[in-house]
Every structure is written in structure tokens, then in C-alpha cells.
Design a protein around this motif. Structure first.
Motif, PDB file in Angstrom:
ATOM      1  N   THR A  72       0.987  -1.362   0.125  1.00  0.00           N
ATOM      2  CA  THR A  72      -0.116   0.046   0.094  1.00  0.00           C
ATOM      3  C   THR A  72       0.762   1.300  -0.098  1.00  0.00           C
ATOM      4  OG1 THR A  72      -0.031  -0.125   2.468  1.00  0.00           O
ATOM      5  CG2 THR A  72      -1.815  -1.094   1.115  1.00  0.00           C
ATOM      6  N   ASN A  73       0.352   2.307  -0.562  1.00  0.00           N
ATOM      7  CA  ASN A  73       0.943   3.674  -0.329  1.00  0.00           C
ATOM      8  C   ASN A  73      -0.131   4.600  -0.335  1.00  0.00           C
ATOM      9  OD1 ASN A  73       1.011   3.109  -3.488  1.00  0.00           O
ATOM     10  ND2 ASN A  73       1.026   5.460  -3.404  1.00  0.00           N
ATOM     11  N   TYR A  74       0.155   6.076   0.255  1.00  0.00           N
ATOM     12  CA  TYR A  74      -0.819   6.917   0.435  1.00  0.00           C
ATOM     13  C   TYR A  74      -0.299   8.246   0.134  1.00  0.00           C
ATOM     14  CZ  TYR A  74      -2.988   3.191   3.387  1.00  0.00           C
ATOM     15  OH  TYR A  74      -3.491   1.994   3.950  1.00  0.00           O
ATOM     16  N   ALA A  75      -1.165   9.184  -0.021  1.00  0.00           N
ATOM     17  CA  ALA A  75      -0.747  10.374  -0.117  1.00  0.00           C
ATOM     18  C   ALA A  75      -0.290  10.951   1.074  1.00  0.00           C
ATOM     19  CB  ALA A  75      -1.895  11.504  -0.813  1.00  0.00           C
ATOM     20  N   ASP A  76       0.588  11.899   1.182  1.00  0.00           N
ATOM     21  CA  ASP A  76       1.088  12.553   2.677  1.00  0.00           C
ATOM     22  C   ASP A  76      -0.203  13.169   3.363  1.00  0.00           C
ATOM     23  OD1 ASP A  76       4.515  13.816   1.424  1.00  0.00           O
ATOM     24  OD2 ASP A  76       3.753  11.547   1.946  1.00  0.00           O
ATOM     25  N   SER A  77      -1.020  13.788   2.635  1.00  0.00           N
ATOM     26  CA  SER A  77      -2.163  14.619   3.199  1.00  0.00           C
ATOM     27  C   SER A  77      -3.013  13.606   4.043  1.00  0.00           C
ATOM     28  CB  SER A  77      -2.911  15.272   2.062  1.00  0.00           C
ATOM     29  OG  SER A  77      -3.344  14.377   1.158  1.00  0.00           O
ATOM     30  N   VAL A  78      -3.052  12.200   3.872  1.00  0.00           N
ATOM     31  CA  VAL A  78      -3.919  11.371   4.294  1.00  0.00           C
ATOM     32  C   VAL A  78      -3.390  10.001   5.308  1.00  0.00           C
ATOM     33  CG1 VAL A  78      -5.666  11.690   2.339  1.00  0.00           C
ATOM     34  CG2 VAL A  78      -3.965   9.617   2.625  1.00  0.00           C
ATOM     35  N   LYS A  79      -1.965  10.239   5.501  1.00  0.00           N
ATOM     36  CA  LYS A  79      -1.495   9.283   5.970  1.00  0.00           C
ATOM     37  C   LYS A  79      -1.637   9.222   7.615  1.00  0.00           C
ATOM     38  CE  LYS A  79       3.019   8.675   3.215  1.00  0.00           C
ATOM     39  NZ  LYS A  79       4.498   8.881   3.054  1.00  0.00           N
ATOM     40  N   GLY A  80      -1.996   7.979   8.086  1.00  0.00           N
ATOM     41  CA  GLY A  80      -2.258   8.104   9.355  1.00  0.00           C
ATOM     42  C   GLY A  80      -3.796   8.278   9.514  1.00  0.00           C
ATOM     43  N   ARG A  81      -4.460   8.693   8.795  1.00  0.00           N
ATOM     44  CA  ARG A  81      -5.774   8.843   8.736  1.00  0.00           C
ATOM     45  C   ARG A  81      -6.713   7.912   7.954  1.00  0.00           C
ATOM     46  NH1 ARG A  81      -8.131  13.521   7.207  1.00  0.00           N
ATOM     47  NH2 ARG A  81      -6.694  13.958   5.566  1.00  0.00           N
ATOM     48  N   PHE A  82      -6.186   7.591   6.583  1.00  0.00           N
ATOM     49  CA  PHE A  82      -6.797   6.783   5.626  1.00  0.00           C
ATOM     50  C   PHE A  82      -6.200   5.286   5.642  1.00  0.00           C
ATOM     51  CE2 PHE A  82      -8.783  10.223   2.770  1.00  0.00           C
ATOM     52  CZ  PHE A  82      -9.250  10.686   3.765  1.00  0.00           C
ATOM     53  N   THR A  83      -7.248   4.269   5.482  1.00  0.00           N
ATOM     54  CA  THR A  83      -6.585   3.017   5.106  1.00  0.00           C
ATOM     55  C   THR A  83      -7.290   2.405   3.939  1.00  0.00           C
ATOM     56  OG1 THR A  83      -5.992   2.668   7.625  1.00  0.00           O
ATOM     57  CG2 THR A  83      -6.133   0.731   6.185  1.00  0.00           C
ATOM     58  N   ILE A  84      -6.445   1.923   3.158  1.00  0.00           N
ATOM     59  CA  ILE A  84      -6.979   1.123   1.878  1.00  0.00           C
ATOM     60  C   ILE A  84      -6.628  -0.367   2.046  1.00  0.00           C
ATOM     61  CG2 ILE A  84      -4.839   1.204   0.805  1.00  0.00           C
ATOM     62  CD1 ILE A  84      -6.481   1.449  -1.885  1.00  0.00           C
ATOM     63  N   SER A  85      -7.784  -1.131   1.978  1.00  0.00           N
ATOM     64  CA  SER A  85      -7.711  -2.634   2.170  1.00  0.00           C
ATOM     65  C   SER A  85      -8.695  -3.436   0.919  1.00  0.00           C
ATOM     66  CB  SER A  85      -8.209  -2.857   3.439  1.00  0.00           C
ATOM     67  OG  SER A  85      -9.662  -2.590   3.567  1.00  0.00           O
ATOM     68  N   ARG A  86      -8.442  -4.510   0.833  1.00  0.00           N
ATOM     69  CA  ARG A  86      -9.211  -5.325  -0.123  1.00  0.00           C
ATOM     70  C   ARG A  86      -9.822  -6.328   0.476  1.00  0.00           C
ATOM     71  NH1 ARG A  86      -4.690  -7.796  -4.203  1.00  0.00           N
ATOM     72  NH2 ARG A  86      -3.384  -8.752  -2.534  1.00  0.00           N
ATOM     73  N   ASP A  87     -10.810  -6.923   0.098  1.00  0.00           N
ATOM     74  CA  ASP A  87     -11.378  -8.223   0.432  1.00  0.00           C
ATOM     75  C   ASP A  87     -11.619  -9.080  -0.891  1.00  0.00           C
ATOM     76  OD1 ASP A  87     -13.217 -10.404   0.967  1.00  0.00           O
ATOM     77  OD2 ASP A  87     -14.271  -9.281   2.383  1.00  0.00           O
ATOM     78  N   ILE A  88     -10.608  -9.981  -1.197  1.00  0.00           N
ATOM     79  CA  ILE A  88     -10.440 -10.835  -2.235  1.00  0.00           C
ATOM     80  C   ILE A  88     -11.666 -11.621  -2.705  1.00  0.00           C
ATOM     81  CG2 ILE A  88      -9.102 -12.580  -3.554  1.00  0.00           C
ATOM     82  CD1 ILE A  88      -6.641 -11.480  -1.975  1.00  0.00           C
ATOM     83  N   ALA A  89     -12.219 -12.083  -1.594  1.00  0.00           N
ATOM     84  CA  ALA A  89     -13.479 -13.113  -1.808  1.00  0.00           C
ATOM     85  C   ALA A  89     -14.576 -12.327  -2.334  1.00  0.00           C
ATOM     86  CB  ALA A  89     -13.857 -13.864  -0.448  1.00  0.00           C
TER      87      ALA A  89
END
Length: 114
Positions: A56-73
């Protein structure tokens, strides 16, 4: 490949929201996925991305506040947004990259009131 984004809405500053993007028509596990946003009068920008390998990687403006994840199923990618600020107000788009192909979802509006 089709992407269907949902989950946007109105939230007060400091609140949380989760947006989702369901992917159909391709092998989800092979896709690099990203969330972008576009505020009025501004260019579309990358918010967060997750590779097919799970990095994963994030824009500096959202680091620590946003989380990207996925559900493969569920063929779904999520963006959990916490500690929202008025400047996070934008239309949020999901994007899928597969080899040289790029696919976009229709966007979902997130409005953060002060």
C-alpha cells in the motif's frame, strides 16, 4: 472490468466514513487498485493504492488517517477514512490497473462539513 463505487455521503469534521468499490469482470487478485479524489476546481489526485501483491501507499495528506484494504473473496476494495477534514471533500473514484489497461469507477461524493 467494471467498477462500482459507493459509500460516500455527508459527515462532520473529525468523523469517519468508508467507501467501497466492487470490481467485476476480471481476476481481482491480479489488479492494482487505487482511490483517487477530485475536489472542485482541482485536478484528480491519488489518495491511496494497493498493489496486486498487497503493498500500500498513501498521499502525505492522508497518511495516518486513511486506510486502503481489499477483500479478495468479495472483489472489493475499501477506503476507510478517519479524522476527516473539510479539505477531504471531493468526489472519490476507484481505479483498477491491469497491465496497460486502466479502468475507472463512477465516483462517489464525500462531503465533510466544518
Amino acid at each position: 472490468v467494471q467498477l462500482q463505487a459507493s459509500g460516500g455521503g455527508l459527515v462532520q469534521a473529525g468523523g469517519s466514513l468508508r467507501v467501497s468499490c466492487v470490481v467485476s469482470g476480471s481476476a481481482f487478485i491480479s489488479l492494482n487498485m487505487g482511490w483517487y479524489r477530485q475536489a472542485p476546481g482541482k485536478q484528480r489526485e491519488l489518495v491511496a493504492a494497493i498493489t496486486s501483491g498487497g503493498s500500500t501507499n498513501y498521499a502525505d495528506s492522508v497518511k495516518g488517517r486513511f486506510t486502503i484494504s481489499r477483500d479478495i473473496a468479495r472483489n472489493t476494495v475499501y477506503l476507510q477514512m478517519n479524522s476527516l477534514k473539510p479539505e477531504d471533500t471531493a468526489v472519490y473514484y476507484c481505479r483498477a490497473d491491469y497491465r496497460r489497461y486502466i479502468y475507472w469507477g463512477q465516483g462517489t461524493l464525500v462531503t465533510v462539513s466544518s
